[in-house]
Design a protein around this motif. Sequence first.
Motif, short mmCIF file in Angstrom:
data_model
loop_
_atom_site.label_atom_id
_atom_site.label_comp_id
_atom_site.label_asym_id
_atom_site.label_seq_id
_atom_site.Cartn_x
_atom_site.Cartn_y
_atom_site.Cartn_z
N LEU A 112 55.69 33.30 18.47
CA LEU A 112 55.99 34.00 17.22
C LEU A 112 56.00 33.02 16.04
CD1 LEU A 112 58.79 36.60 18.08
CD2 LEU A 112 56.41 37.03 17.50
N ALA A 113 56.57 31.85 16.30
CA ALA A 113 56.63 30.82 15.25
C ALA A 113 55.22 30.42 14.84
CB ALA A 113 57.40 29.60 15.76
N LEU A 114 54.34 30.30 15.83
CA LEU A 114 52.94 29.96 15.55
C LEU A 114 52.28 31.06 14.72
CD1 LEU A 114 50.38 28.43 17.96
CD2 LEU A 114 49.74 30.42 16.62
N LEU B 218 53.67 33.21 12.77
CA LEU B 218 54.18 33.22 11.39
C LEU B 218 53.50 32.12 10.56
CD1 LEU B 218 56.12 34.57 9.45
CD2 LEU B 218 57.92 33.03 10.20
N MET B 219 53.29 30.96 11.17
CA MET B 219 52.59 29.88 10.49
C MET B 219 51.19 30.33 10.08
SD MET B 219 54.11 27.11 9.93
CE MET B 219 55.78 27.68 9.79
N GLY B 220 50.51 31.03 11.01
CA GLY B 220 49.16 31.52 10.72
C GLY B 220 49.17 32.53 9.59
N GLU C 89 51.42 32.90 7.25
CA GLU C 89 51.78 32.20 6.00
C GLU C 89 50.54 31.55 5.38
OE1 GLU C 89 54.75 31.78 4.49
OE2 GLU C 89 56.30 32.16 5.99
N TYR C 90 49.74 30.94 6.24
CA TYR C 90 48.54 30.26 5.76
C TYR C 90 47.58 31.28 5.16
CZ TYR C 90 44.67 26.94 5.65
OH TYR C 90 43.65 26.12 5.23
N SER D 151 48.76 32.97 1.83
CA SER D 151 48.83 32.19 0.58
C SER D 151 47.44 31.99 -0.04
CB SER D 151 49.53 30.86 0.81
OG SER D 151 48.88 30.17 1.84
N ILE E 279 43.07 32.40 0.85
CA ILE E 279 42.08 31.56 1.52
C ILE E 279 40.70 31.75 0.87
CG2 ILE E 279 43.08 31.24 3.81
CD1 ILE E 279 41.42 33.83 4.57
N ASN F 212 39.59 25.74 8.27
CA ASN F 212 40.68 25.96 9.24
C ASN F 212 40.68 27.36 9.85
OD1 ASN F 212 41.74 23.40 8.93
ND2 ASN F 212 42.99 24.01 7.18
N GLU G 111 39.95 28.20 13.68
CA GLU G 111 40.98 27.61 14.53
C GLU G 111 42.30 28.39 14.44
OE1 GLU G 111 41.52 23.47 13.84
OE2 GLU G 111 42.43 23.16 15.81
N ILE G 112 42.67 28.76 13.23
CA ILE G 112 43.91 29.51 13.03
C ILE G 112 43.86 30.84 13.79
CG2 ILE G 112 45.27 30.80 11.31
CD1 ILE G 112 44.71 28.53 9.34
N GLU H 220 44.10 30.30 17.55
CA GLU H 220 45.48 29.98 17.94
C GLU H 220 46.36 31.22 17.89
OE1 GLU H 220 46.75 27.37 19.17
OE2 GLU H 220 45.32 25.76 18.78
N MET H 221 46.16 32.05 16.87
CA MET H 221 46.98 33.25 16.73
C MET H 221 46.71 34.23 17.88
SD MET H 221 46.88 33.85 12.62
CE MET H 221 48.08 35.17 12.48
#
Lengths: 441, 126
Positions: free
Chosen positions: A203-205, A207-209, A211-212, A215, A217, A223, A226-227, A230-231
Amino acid sequence: MSAPEGAKTQRLSSKAKSAPPEQILHDLLAESPSILASIVDNLPVALFVKDADHDFRVVLWNKKQEDITTIPREKALGRTDFHMFSQESAQYFRQVDEAVVRRGKLFEIPEEIISTPGGGDIWLKTTKAPVFDTTRNRTFVIGISEDITPQIRVREQLKELNTHLTLANQQLQETQLQLIQAEKMESVGRLAAGVAHEVKNPLALLLMGVEYLASGITENDPNLPEILTEMRDAIARADRIIRGLVDYSSSRQLSLESHELLPLVENALLLTRHEVRKGNINVEVIFEKDLPPVFIDLAKMEQIFVNLIINAVHAMEGRPRPNLEIYAYATRIPEVERDEGARTARHLRSGDEVVIVEIRDNGSGISEENMQKIFDPFFTTKATGVGTGLGLSVVRKIIELHRGRISLRNRVSGGVAVSLTLKVAPTVQDELDKGPFKKKQ
Amino acid sequence: MSKKILIIDDEAGFTKLLRMNLERNGDYEVMIENHSVHALKTAQAFQPDLVLLDLVMPGLDGGDVAALFQADPKLKKVPVIMLTALVAHGETSTGSVAQAAGVTVLPKPVEMATLRSCITDILEKS
């Protein structure tokens, strides 16, 4: 006036020395015709004779038949069954009587129930036979009945007892399954913190994705691929863990099916990953190649592995280089292990194909004294709150429900090895061999 | 000159995406260490201004790593933010900041806004 009783006996016995038996009976009947009626009346079985040429009217009705039917002789003689029994019973008797005459053969009724005018139902074992009087060209049906009501009552009582026993056994099994379920829910509680940790990381991962991406793109952001990969992986991971926990906590029934052991062990390791990582434990899973599937309840067996893995983790707390080994191989129960006392279909037999799984730790081991009590319910060496002490007794119960075996031993190199013996799932060929189409040897 | 942040966490995917977010505006220079046993060596070489430290890791856990940093004269003053997914009694709600023994603890998952303001506050203070 006839001779005194004693004198008659004296004379008969003196004759008995010389005359053949059939002559004795002949003489006896000639001297005292009423003796035949007396013999018939005192028979320990019920006897009746019906006249087939006159509507099967009763011509003989002995004492025992009076007792059994509660119909006195004077009310029976000259009457048909339709005068004495219910329409249904009489109809049945008549059918049998007619069949006996028609076939000219003996007819056995192993069990028949009749309602007596006295009100009670009685069970009889009756044999009927045709008797042909050639001199007068007449046909009779002779019947001999034995009152088997007491035997039937005992049988009914046994049947009832058996029903009670079956029910009690079912209740016992349900209670056992409830106990297993309760223990499982207890371990779900123990696992919850670990599982939450394992889900929060993906979940933390995610949220990072998010957020990126949120904001802003650009189209060619390097990136991005890859993002997204990972998600996607994180979602799959969280899903796997949650699904594992749900599967683990569900299923209250025991349903034995053919399953591979390796995915099951991997799932149990996934559920206990948090504990294993926290304990810095090195895990080795060594499975023999082409291990045959076993006949198990997936959820219950997973419960066993979760339980045993957590036990091993606790046993290795604070020990140097903690190592957990899960080792599995297929074999046959050797002849030496033959247990005559347990040679029922419910147990393993010598020659049975089995899979043996060993869960080996290099922890503190078990003292000889504790080894005796290890399967007792509520026995635990853990601190209050760490374990309820039901663990291994429930593990053994589950293994017994699988008709398998569990044993524990201290390893020479230190630590404990828990050994599970599980029956290999029957193959299609086995089923065919067992079935109704089995070839004759 | 941008501040240096060292992330010590065994979750490789998470650290990768966290670095992307932190480096995005060119505010920070980020180094990742996924193996806690190498954390001290990496930190000594990198000399971070701040450390983001995971708690539950194989090998050395976050507490062990923090203790090693405390024992190192050049690292003992470096502020540490613990990021943990560990659920415990009295867990702080998501996004809040807790202080435990001089270490700031943030629960995972953490929003970037919370993390950024926490990092800014701590760096300003130091």
